[in-house]
Scaffold this motif. Sequence first.
Motif, PDB file in Angstrom:
ATOM      1  N   TYR A 168       0.846  -1.277   0.102  1.00 55.81           N
ATOM      2  CA  TYR A 168      -0.033  -0.097   0.000  1.00 55.81           C
ATOM      3  C   TYR A 168       0.792   1.226  -0.116  1.00 55.81           C
ATOM      4  CZ  TYR A 168      -3.915   3.193   1.273  1.00 55.81           C
ATOM      5  OH  TYR A 168      -4.792   4.124   1.018  1.00 55.81           O
ATOM      6  N   PRO A 169       0.441   2.325  -0.812  1.00 53.77           N
ATOM      7  CA  PRO A 169       1.340   3.494  -0.848  1.00 53.77           C
ATOM      8  C   PRO A 169       1.620   3.913   0.601  1.00 53.77           C
ATOM      9  CG  PRO A 169      -0.272   3.572  -2.446  1.00 53.77           C
ATOM     10  CD  PRO A 169      -0.714   2.375  -1.662  1.00 53.77           C
ATOM     11  N   GLY A 170       2.999   4.329   0.748  1.00 53.67           N
ATOM     12  CA  GLY A 170       3.431   4.822   2.030  1.00 53.67           C
ATOM     13  C   GLY A 170       3.808   3.567   3.145  1.00 53.67           C
ATOM     14  N   ASP A 171       3.384   2.252   2.813  1.00 45.53           N
ATOM     15  CA  ASP A 171       3.835   1.464   3.751  1.00 45.53           C
ATOM     16  C   ASP A 171       5.249   1.059   3.565  1.00 45.53           C
ATOM     17  OD1 ASP A 171       1.117   1.299   4.841  1.00 45.53           O
ATOM     18  OD2 ASP A 171       0.945  -0.927   4.199  1.00 45.53           O
ATOM     19  N   PRO A 172       5.807   0.434   4.823  1.00 51.69           N
ATOM     20  CA  PRO A 172       7.241  -0.024   4.681  1.00 51.69           C
ATOM     21  C   PRO A 172       7.520  -0.979   3.548  1.00 51.69           C
ATOM     22  CG  PRO A 172       6.279  -0.099   6.968  1.00 51.69           C
ATOM     23  CD  PRO A 172       5.141  -0.095   6.125  1.00 51.69           C
ATOM     24  N   ALA A 173       8.588  -0.805   3.064  1.00 53.06           N
ATOM     25  CA  ALA A 173       9.042  -1.549   1.966  1.00 53.06           C
ATOM     26  C   ALA A 173       9.336  -2.921   2.424  1.00 53.06           C
ATOM     27  CB  ALA A 173      10.389  -1.058   1.110  1.00 53.06           C
ATOM     28  N   VAL A 174       9.480  -3.787   1.597  1.00 49.30           N
ATOM     29  CA  VAL A 174       9.652  -5.236   2.151  1.00 49.30           C
ATOM     30  C   VAL A 174      11.127  -5.654   1.567  1.00 49.30           C
ATOM     31  CG1 VAL A 174       8.833  -7.831   1.606  1.00 49.30           C
ATOM     32  CG2 VAL A 174       7.059  -5.885   1.790  1.00 49.30           C
ATOM     33  N   ALA A 175      11.936  -6.295   2.171  1.00 47.30           N
ATOM     34  CA  ALA A 175      13.345  -6.749   2.131  1.00 47.30           C
ATOM     35  C   ALA A 175      13.537  -8.096   2.599  1.00 47.30           C
ATOM     36  CB  ALA A 175      14.211  -5.787   2.432  1.00 47.30           C
TER      37      ALA A 175
ATOM     38  N   LEU B 215      14.323 -10.551   7.252  1.00 44.27           N
ATOM     39  CA  LEU B 215      12.838 -10.147   6.745  1.00 44.27           C
ATOM     40  C   LEU B 215      12.473  -8.632   7.323  1.00 44.27           C
ATOM     41  CD1 LEU B 215      10.239 -10.533   5.141  1.00 44.27           C
ATOM     42  CD2 LEU B 215       9.235 -11.919   7.288  1.00 44.27           C
ATOM     43  N   GLU B 216      12.283  -7.920   6.639  1.00 48.10           N
ATOM     44  CA  GLU B 216      11.772  -6.537   7.010  1.00 48.10           C
ATOM     45  C   GLU B 216      10.618  -6.022   6.203  1.00 48.10           C
ATOM     46  OE1 GLU B 216      13.395  -1.984   6.920  1.00 48.10           O
ATOM     47  OE2 GLU B 216      14.802  -3.560   6.753  1.00 48.10           O
ATOM     48  N   CYS B 217       9.496  -5.745   6.731  1.00 43.34           N
ATOM     49  CA  CYS B 217       8.314  -5.594   6.314  1.00 43.34           C
ATOM     50  C   CYS B 217       7.299  -5.056   7.200  1.00 43.34           C
ATOM     51  CB  CYS B 217       7.435  -6.988   5.639  1.00 43.34           C
ATOM     52  SG  CYS B 217       7.160  -8.145   6.854  1.00 43.34           S
ATOM     53  N   GLY B 218       6.146  -4.537   6.785  1.00 45.01           N
ATOM     54  CA  GLY B 218       5.306  -3.968   7.520  1.00 45.01           C
ATOM     55  C   GLY B 218       3.967  -5.141   7.916  1.00 45.01           C
ATOM     56  N   SER B 219       3.405  -4.521   8.880  1.00 40.43           N
ATOM     57  CA  SER B 219       2.241  -5.574   9.355  1.00 40.43           C
ATOM     58  C   SER B 219       0.910  -5.962   8.251  1.00 40.43           C
ATOM     59  CB  SER B 219       1.465  -5.117  10.703  1.00 40.43           C
ATOM     60  OG  SER B 219       0.967  -3.977  10.560  1.00 40.43           O
ATOM     61  N   HIS B 220       0.998  -5.092   7.249  1.00 41.19           N
ATOM     62  CA  HIS B 220       0.114  -5.347   6.286  1.00 41.19           C
ATOM     63  C   HIS B 220       0.803  -5.626   4.827  1.00 41.19           C
ATOM     64  CE1 HIS B 220      -3.349  -4.087   8.847  1.00 41.19           C
ATOM     65  NE2 HIS B 220      -2.373  -3.292   9.219  1.00 41.19           N
TER      66      HIS B 220
END
Length: 213
Positions: free
Chosen positions: A16-23, A40-45
């Motif tokens: 989603y725009p503005g959510d944390p990038a995934v790596a 793993l780096e990511c947001g909860s969504h």
Amino acid sequence: MQVDLTQPIETGMQTYPGDPAVAVRPHTTHAADGARVSSLECGSHTGTHVDAPAHTEPDGRTLESYSIDRFVFDAVRVDCRDLEAREPIPADRIPDTEADLIACWTGWDAHWGTDRYLEHPYLSPAAAEACVERGFDVAVDALNPDPTPTENATAEEPEGFQTHHALLGNDLLILENLTNLEAVADRFEFRAYPLALSSDGAPVRAVGVGDMK
């Protein structure tokens, strides 16, 4: 039979725009450390995920407050593939039946990873209210059951997170970014177990179970 309805988690995937990038990065390797571990780096969504009420409701429940069986659903697939970009799903598409969840099959997962994925159909406020009245959790094969803001948004679209508030505010769950809904039947068992987080949401492994196509 089981069908995987989950978008894979990978570096640089759409969010989603503005959510944390995934790596997803190597932390240790077989050659250097004797074992492989990834960071793993990511947001909860991230990816295919579930929204708990705490996502939009200040006093809403977080995921750990639900028993594990809350994430197993008697699901009805609702065919919305005729709808165009940014077109609302009308209230008359919401079935009047005994079920736990409706899965809105827009076909928009075909646009995953592209700008067009943000221009998905969305639940009209009246459709969201129909889901509340019938006690349906909602799953979508799109980024959002609300319209996602882009330069193509129109003045006629509902602003903000009206569908999120309607559903999550009534202790109903939302699942986003499903894929492969063409592989399930119109009625199927849907399992979507989240990571065991005390959180406003979490990635899930979404699976359709039953007599599939």
